[in-house]
Design a protein around this motif. Structure first.
Motif, PDB file in Angstrom:
ATOM      1  N   HIS A  12       0.846  -1.211   0.000  1.00 22.24           N
ATOM      2  CA  HIS A  12       0.000   0.000   0.000  1.00 22.24           C
ATOM      3  C   HIS A  12       0.876   1.254   0.000  1.00 22.24           C
ATOM      4  CE1 HIS A  12      -2.488  -3.227   1.685  1.00 22.24           C
ATOM      5  NE2 HIS A  12      -3.546  -2.546   1.319  1.00 22.24           N
ATOM      6  N   TYR A  13       1.983   1.216  -0.747  1.00 23.28           N
ATOM      7  CA  TYR A  13       2.972   2.303  -0.720  1.00 23.28           C
ATOM      8  C   TYR A  13       3.511   2.455   0.705  1.00 23.28           C
ATOM      9  CZ  TYR A  13       4.285   5.207  -4.739  1.00 23.28           C
ATOM     10  OH  TYR A  13       4.899   5.717  -5.859  1.00 23.28           O
ATOM     11  N   GLY A  25      -1.654  -1.995  -5.359  1.00 25.08           N
ATOM     12  CA  GLY A  25      -2.014  -0.667  -4.869  1.00 25.08           C
ATOM     13  C   GLY A  25      -1.272   0.462  -5.549  1.00 25.08           C
ATOM     14  N   VAL A  26      -0.157   0.142  -6.169  1.00 27.47           N
ATOM     15  CA  VAL A  26       0.714   1.147  -6.775  1.00 27.47           C
ATOM     16  C   VAL A  26       1.023   0.708  -8.193  1.00 27.47           C
ATOM     17  CG1 VAL A  26       2.905   2.363  -6.571  1.00 27.47           C
ATOM     18  CG2 VAL A  26       1.727   1.587  -4.494  1.00 27.47           C
ATOM     19  N   VAL A  85      -9.749   4.221  -1.622  1.00 27.24           N
ATOM     20  CA  VAL A  85      -8.762   4.605  -0.612  1.00 27.24           C
ATOM     21  C   VAL A  85      -8.182   5.974  -0.941  1.00 27.24           C
ATOM     22  CG1 VAL A  85      -6.665   3.929   0.607  1.00 27.24           C
ATOM     23  CG2 VAL A  85      -8.180   2.167  -0.333  1.00 27.24           C
ATOM     24  N   GLY A  86      -8.471   6.937  -0.104  1.00 26.09           N
ATOM     25  CA  GLY A  86      -7.820   8.241  -0.203  1.00 26.09           C
ATOM     26  C   GLY A  86      -8.405   9.177  -1.244  1.00 26.09           C
ATOM     27  N   ASP A  87      -9.388   8.737  -1.987  1.00 27.87           N
ATOM     28  CA  ASP A  87      -9.941   9.661  -2.969  1.00 27.87           C
ATOM     29  C   ASP A  87     -11.283  10.200  -2.483  1.00 27.87           C
ATOM     30  OD1 ASP A  87     -11.917   7.823  -3.579  1.00 27.87           O
ATOM     31  OD2 ASP A  87     -11.072   7.244  -5.507  1.00 27.87           O
ATOM     32  N   GLU A  88     -11.942  10.965  -3.333  1.00 31.15           N
ATOM     33  CA  GLU A  88     -13.159  11.664  -2.914  1.00 31.15           C
ATOM     34  C   GLU A  88     -14.319  10.717  -2.627  1.00 31.15           C
ATOM     35  OE1 GLU A  88     -11.567  11.873  -5.683  1.00 31.15           O
ATOM     36  OE2 GLU A  88     -12.868  11.769  -7.435  1.00 31.15           O
ATOM     37  N   ASN A  89     -14.215   9.476  -3.076  1.00 24.43           N
ATOM     38  CA  ASN A  89     -15.290   8.502  -2.844  1.00 24.43           C
ATOM     39  C   ASN A  89     -15.067   7.649  -1.606  1.00 24.43           C
ATOM     40  OD1 ASN A  89     -16.883   9.065  -5.209  1.00 24.43           O
ATOM     41  ND2 ASN A  89     -15.228   8.149  -6.411  1.00 24.43           N
ATOM     42  N   MET A  90     -14.051   7.951  -0.837  1.00 21.23           N
ATOM     43  CA  MET A  90     -13.740   7.103   0.318  1.00 21.23           C
ATOM     44  C   MET A  90     -14.961   6.990   1.228  1.00 21.23           C
ATOM     45  SD  MET A  90     -10.256   6.920   2.566  1.00 21.23           S
ATOM     46  CE  MET A  90     -10.164   8.653   2.810  1.00 21.23           C
TER      47      MET A  90
END
Lengths: 275, 86
Positions: free
Chosen positions: A57-58, A148-149, A190-195
């Protein structure tokens, strides 16, 4: 010879640890009971080793080097990203089996990156905590896929890698009884506007494919489709494809499914039959 | 210069407590290690996670970048949704 005796696909959701009381208690209990059921089944299957297929996950690998797939060939510890109630600690490793798979891979055209003293993140540590720790003595082989990356591991390669793992286990000169665990979430952003969004339709599609052994259906999903309907977190279903391929894509059954917005994920657990 | 170096900055901040301290103490000096142009430096200094994501930076990193500074998760979602952050 070693034998794959079963498998599972499960989430590795860290939010369960950070926010255990987020969902209603009866909903959380469904998931905790499901993990306990998988642990019970692992004992029933007489497993001696689990190959846990997770994804970075980075956290483990940075821009300086982004491996497509990695396997543990020495000691394991984690999680690097410690969680409430899950602190970094040694994980009992099946060093010989990890080395054997890596060596067989080299012969078969899979040039594994190897973790000779491998630190893992929560994608390995959470299933280890909830499914293996209740069964002391079971060893782990940790596998990390690029989910994830980007550049992401192609779906077809995840499948081929699972088939290679199956062949390598079958040629391992021991009497290990191995379960394969695909560790990843279904729909989650994960981490975007739809979280916080969950898509039960996408989750059902994935779980239907898992339980009917329809691996072609999963490998046929484009990255664009997955990102739109399941979110960036759903790229982790590559771990399901790998686990399905390793167990012979023989189908299985859903242990539990709950779309839990408070845990930002469609939480699905399924058991895979071994072919 | 590239989203790759932006990701390197955010990854380095997530992976090292020493880097976090260095960035918090002297952000300009810390960012001097990296090949960033003026616009990119400004985005990092302003915690403009929306603009960073629009440039292709992985949102696991933008989220971690925001949280490592002690900023609230709710404000992060507002920023990503182009809403006003108090």
């Amino acid at each position: 010879m070693a034998k794959i005796v079963g498998g599972f696909v499960v989430p590795h959701n860290p939010v369960m640890y950070f926010n255990p009381n987020g969902p209603r208690p009866e909903v959380a209990k469904v998931i905790h009971d499901a993990y306990a059921e998988t642990a019970r089944r692992i004992a029933e299957l007489g497993a001696t080793t689990a190959i846990i297929i997770g994804c970075d996950h980075y956290i483990l690998y940075g821009t300086q080097c982004l491996p497509r797939y990695v396997i543990s060939t020495g000691e394991i510890d984690g999680p690097v990203d410690q969680l409430p109630g899950l602190k970094r600690a040694p994980i009992l490793s099946n060093i010989d089996l990890g080395r054997h798979i890596a060596e067989e891979g080299c012969r078969a055209g899979f040039d594994w990156a190897v973790g000779r003293a491998m630190a893992v993140d929560h994608s390995i540590a959470v299933p280890h905590h909830l499914m293996l720790q209740p069964n002391p003595g079971i060893k782990t082989v940790a596998v990390m896929l690029a989910c994830g990356v980007d550049p992401f591991l192609p779906m077809a390669r995840a499948r081929a890698l699972g088939e290679h793992i199956a062949a390598a286990v079958a040629s391992f000169p021991g009497d290990e009884r191995v379960v394969v665990i695909g560790s990843g979430g279904i729909s989650h952003w994960v981490g975007d506007e739809n979280m916080g969004k969950v898509n039960p339709d996408f989750d059902r599609l994935v779980l239907d494919a898992v339980t009917t052994g329809d691996i072609d259906r999963l490998t046929g999903l484009s990255d664009a489709y997955i990102l739109e309907h399941g979110g960036n977190g759903a790229m982790e279903i590559r771990t399901y494809v790998c686990a399905m391929a390793a167990t012979g894509a023989a189908g299985g059954h859903v242990v539990a499914y709950e779309p839990i917005r408070e845990w930002v994920t469609g939480m699905g657990l399924a058991e895979l039959k071994a072919a | 210069m590239s989203r790759d170096t932006l990701e390197k900055v955010l990854y380095d901040l997530s992976a090292s407590g020493a880097n976090k301290k260095a960035f918090a103490a002297e952000p300009d000096k810390f960012l001097g290690r990296y090949q960033l142009d003026a616009d990119e430096r400004a985005l990092v200094l302003a915690y403009d996670v929306r603009a960073l994501a629009d440039r292709g930076v992985n949102t696991m990193l933008t989220w971690g970048f925001w949280l490592q500074a002690g900023r609230a998760h709710g404000d992060y979602l507002k920023a990503m949704r182009r809403q006003t952050v108090a």
